[in-house]
Design a protein around this motif. Structure first.
Motif, PDB file in Angstrom:
ATOM      1  N   TYR A 240       0.808  -1.218   0.000  1.00 24.91           N
ATOM      2  CA  TYR A 240       0.000   0.000   0.000  1.00 24.91           C
ATOM      3  C   TYR A 240       0.843   1.272   0.000  1.00 24.91           C
ATOM      4  N   LEU A 241       2.096   1.202   0.453  1.00 31.90           N
ATOM      5  CA  LEU A 241       2.950   2.385   0.426  1.00 31.90           C
ATOM      6  C   LEU A 241       3.536   2.640  -0.958  1.00 31.90           C
ATOM      7  N   ASN A 242       3.651   1.585  -1.753  1.00 36.79           N
ATOM      8  CA  ASN A 242       4.205   1.724  -3.107  1.00 36.79           C
ATOM      9  C   ASN A 242       3.425   0.799  -4.044  1.00 36.79           C
ATOM     10  N   PRO A 243       2.137   1.103  -4.273  1.00 34.32           N
ATOM     11  CA  PRO A 243       1.281   0.184  -5.026  1.00 34.32           C
ATOM     12  C   PRO A 243       1.647   0.119  -6.503  1.00 34.32           C
ATOM     13  N   PRO A 244       1.453  -1.038  -7.124  1.00 33.54           N
ATOM     14  CA  PRO A 244       1.695  -1.147  -8.569  1.00 33.54           C
ATOM     15  C   PRO A 244       0.624  -0.398  -9.346  1.00 33.54           C
ATOM     16  N   SER A 245       0.926  -0.090 -10.587  1.00 36.04           N
ATOM     17  CA  SER A 245      -0.080   0.506 -11.459  1.00 36.04           C
ATOM     18  C   SER A 245      -1.169  -0.528 -11.749  1.00 36.04           C
ATOM     19  N   LEU A 246      -2.285  -0.062 -12.278  1.00 36.78           N
ATOM     20  CA  LEU A 246      -3.385  -0.975 -12.594  1.00 36.78           C
ATOM     21  C   LEU A 246      -2.926  -2.041 -13.592  1.00 36.78           C
ATOM     22  N   MET A 247      -2.167  -1.633 -14.616  1.00 35.50           N
ATOM     23  CA  MET A 247      -1.702  -2.597 -15.622  1.00 35.50           C
ATOM     24  C   MET A 247      -0.723  -3.599 -15.021  1.00 35.50           C
ATOM     25  N   GLU A 248       0.166  -3.122 -14.135  1.00 39.46           N
ATOM     26  CA  GLU A 248       1.127  -4.026 -13.501  1.00 39.46           C
ATOM     27  C   GLU A 248       0.408  -4.986 -12.547  1.00 39.46           C
ATOM     28  N   ARG A 258      -8.724  -4.250 -17.966  1.00 39.12           N
ATOM     29  CA  ARG A 258     -10.143  -3.886 -18.068  1.00 39.12           C
ATOM     30  C   ARG A 258     -10.991  -4.805 -17.192  1.00 39.12           C
ATOM     31  N   LYS A 259     -10.690  -6.105 -17.248  1.00 43.50           N
ATOM     32  CA  LYS A 259     -11.444  -7.061 -16.432  1.00 43.50           C
ATOM     33  C   LYS A 259     -11.160  -6.827 -14.950  1.00 43.50           C
ATOM     34  N   LEU A 260      -9.905  -6.515 -14.616  1.00 40.23           N
ATOM     35  CA  LEU A 260      -9.568  -6.245 -13.217  1.00 40.23           C
ATOM     36  C   LEU A 260     -10.309  -5.012 -12.713  1.00 40.23           C
ATOM     37  N   LYS A 261     -10.320  -3.962 -13.521  1.00 36.63           N
ATOM     38  CA  LYS A 261     -10.961  -2.713 -13.110  1.00 36.63           C
ATOM     39  C   LYS A 261     -12.454  -2.910 -12.849  1.00 36.63           C
ATOM     40  N   GLN A 262     -13.156  -3.555 -13.789  1.00 35.60           N
ATOM     41  CA  GLN A 262     -14.589  -3.750 -13.624  1.00 35.60           C
ATOM     42  C   GLN A 262     -14.881  -4.832 -12.585  1.00 35.60           C
ATOM     43  N   ASP A 266     -17.081  -4.879  -9.091  1.00 35.21           N
ATOM     44  CA  ASP A 266     -18.182  -5.812  -8.886  1.00 35.21           C
ATOM     45  C   ASP A 266     -18.025  -6.589  -7.575  1.00 35.21           C
ATOM     46  N   VAL A 267     -16.785  -6.998  -7.263  1.00 37.57           N
ATOM     47  CA  VAL A 267     -16.547  -7.824  -6.078  1.00 37.57           C
ATOM     48  C   VAL A 267     -16.536  -6.998  -4.799  1.00 37.57           C
ATOM     49  N   PHE A 268     -15.865  -5.830  -4.834  1.00 37.17           N
ATOM     50  CA  PHE A 268     -15.665  -5.060  -3.620  1.00 37.17           C
ATOM     51  C   PHE A 268     -16.492  -3.780  -3.538  1.00 37.17           C
ATOM     52  N   GLY A 269     -17.220  -3.484  -4.599  1.00 42.26           N
ATOM     53  CA  GLY A 269     -18.122  -2.339  -4.545  1.00 42.26           C
ATOM     54  C   GLY A 269     -17.446  -0.992  -4.696  1.00 42.26           C
ATOM     55  N   THR A 270     -16.189  -0.983  -5.114  1.00 45.72           N
ATOM     56  CA  THR A 270     -15.474   0.276  -5.304  1.00 45.72           C
ATOM     57  C   THR A 270     -14.314   0.032  -6.251  1.00 45.72           C
ATOM     58  N   SER A 271     -13.662   1.112  -6.674  1.00 47.18           N
ATOM     59  CA  SER A 271     -12.538   0.973  -7.595  1.00 47.18           C
ATOM     60  C   SER A 271     -11.301   0.460  -6.866  1.00 47.18           C
ATOM     61  N   VAL A 272     -10.309   0.016  -7.640  1.00 48.29           N
ATOM     62  CA  VAL A 272      -9.069  -0.507  -7.069  1.00 48.29           C
ATOM     63  C   VAL A 272      -8.424   0.517  -6.148  1.00 48.29           C
ATOM     64  N   PHE A 273      -8.267   1.731  -6.620  1.00 45.84           N
ATOM     65  CA  PHE A 273      -7.500   2.688  -5.837  1.00 45.84           C
ATOM     66  C   PHE A 273      -8.343   3.434  -4.814  1.00 45.84           C
ATOM     67  N   ASN A 274      -9.653   3.399  -4.925  1.00 45.33           N
ATOM     68  CA  ASN A 274     -10.479   3.903  -3.833  1.00 45.33           C
ATOM     69  C   ASN A 274     -10.435   2.917  -2.665  1.00 45.33           C
ATOM     70  N   TYR A 275     -10.362   1.620  -2.985  1.00 42.97           N
ATOM     71  CA  TYR A 275     -10.192   0.608  -1.943  1.00 42.97           C
ATOM     72  C   TYR A 275      -8.887   0.867  -1.192  1.00 42.97           C
ATOM     73  N   LEU A 276      -7.820   1.134  -1.930  1.00 45.51           N
ATOM     74  CA  LEU A 276      -6.524   1.412  -1.323  1.00 45.51           C
ATOM     75  C   LEU A 276      -6.588   2.689  -0.482  1.00 45.51           C
TER      76      LEU A 276
END
Length: 327
Positions: A240-248, A258-262, A266-276
């Motif tokens: 969490y202090l040095n997170p990878p990019s979405l593509m990485e 694209r599948k990871l983002k959507q 769907d699974v957690f109810g928020t975006s990847v980086f809002n979760y972070l």
């Protein structure tokens, strides 16, 4: 193919090889045993927190498949809360219509007294799991029949009185408490009081998730995709202090971005980086509440180089300034 190891094999080995090196620590309230090298690596730690409340922490990697056969759970079986941080197990219980795969990223709450069960763990995976055991005689406020009636997220309807099995995703707030349970550095009675309080907090978060309606996942999400998305969440939290990019991040778990983002939404109810972001803010609140960190130190601890930017983000999240949480 790895051979199968049973609990009886492990018990027989320990009885015949009383090697003190396997016993890392033992006192009245805590025992810690290293897994014998013949079977794998890691440890299993048990904390007796208070009457009727036990915490087990296991972090192991097995050389062999492991099968634990429970002929019959006790009539006094405690309510059990299970949280997988890595690895998985297949649980077959006669009260459940199908075998359940308990996996990283999810948590489970169950009470299945007087039932037979088989737990299967595959070799060559890191299994990190925390389990809490609440003896119902010591927690009369836990009305399981009422909980089963209220729950909208039972993995399967179980109508037998006092039998319950629920599954839910592990939230950022739960992960923060799990981290606090696993890394507590206090000693003696202070440690037990702290761990007991965190255990009850974790159960409260779990019960809140169970009785709150959860949206079902889209049919287009394959179970393998869901598992990869949970792995992505785990990588995100660990870095969490040095997170990878979405593509990485997508590359590391083997799905496209694209599948990871959507799928993450769907699974957690928020975006990847809002979760972070939520995880960082909850961790910051915990550090401030401890009284050992000032605002600037906390900002740096959760990845903010600028105190001003941290204060703005924290105030936006919690509607109060960080100093509000300092004792």
């Amino acid at each position: 193919m790895p051979k199968t190891l049973t609990n009886a094999d492990i018990i027989a080995f320990l009885q015949n090889n009383s090697d003190a090196s396997t016993l890392l620590n033992t006192d009245q309230d805590e025992q810690c045993i290293a897994l014998p090298a013949q079977f794998g690596s890691g440890y299993i730690r048990r904390h007796l927190l208070q009457p009727g409340l036990i915490l087990d922490i296991a972090d192991v990697e097995l050389n062999y498949n492991h099968v634990n056969r429970i002929q019959l759970h006790s009539p006094q079986m405690p309510l059990t809360a299970s949280f997988y941080l890595s690895g998985q197990a297949v649980v077959t219980n006669e009260a459940l219509p199908t075998p359940q795969t308990e996996r990283a990223g999810n948590n489970y709450l169950y009470h299945l007294p007087q039932t037979a069960e088989i737990e299967e763990y595959h070799a060559n995976q890191r299994i990190c799991c925390l389990k809490l055991y609440f003896e119902l005689d010591h927690f009369p406020q836990l009305n399981l029949q009422q909980l089963a009636t209220q729950s909208s997220n039972l993995s399967t309807p179980i109508y037998t009185p006092r039998k319950l099995y629920c599954e839910n995703p592990t939230t950022p707030r739960m992960h923060l408490v799990l981290e606090q349970l696993a890394t507590c550095s206090l000693q003696g009675i202070a440690r037990n009081i702290y761990l007991a309080g965190k255990a009850l907090e974790l159960l409260g978060l779990q019960l809140e998730a169970i009785i709150t309606p959860q949206a079902s996942l889209p049919a287009c999400l394959h179970p393998t995709d869901v598992e990869q998305i949970h792995k992505a969440r785990y990588i995100l939290i660990q870095n969490y202090l040095n997170p990878p990019s979405l593509m990485e991040l997508a590359r590391q778990v083997g799905i496209n971005d694209r599948k990871l983002k959507q799928g993450f939404r769907d699974v957690f109810g928020t975006s990847v980086f809002n979760y972070l972001y939520q995880y960082r803010m909850d961790k910051a609140r915990q550090l401030l509440t401890s009284g050992q960190w000032n605002v600037t130190e906390t900002a740096h601890a959760v990845g903010y180089a600028s105190r001003t930017a941290f204060v703005a983000a924290f105030t936006k999240q919690f509607k109060v300034s960080p100093n509000t949480y300092r004792p």
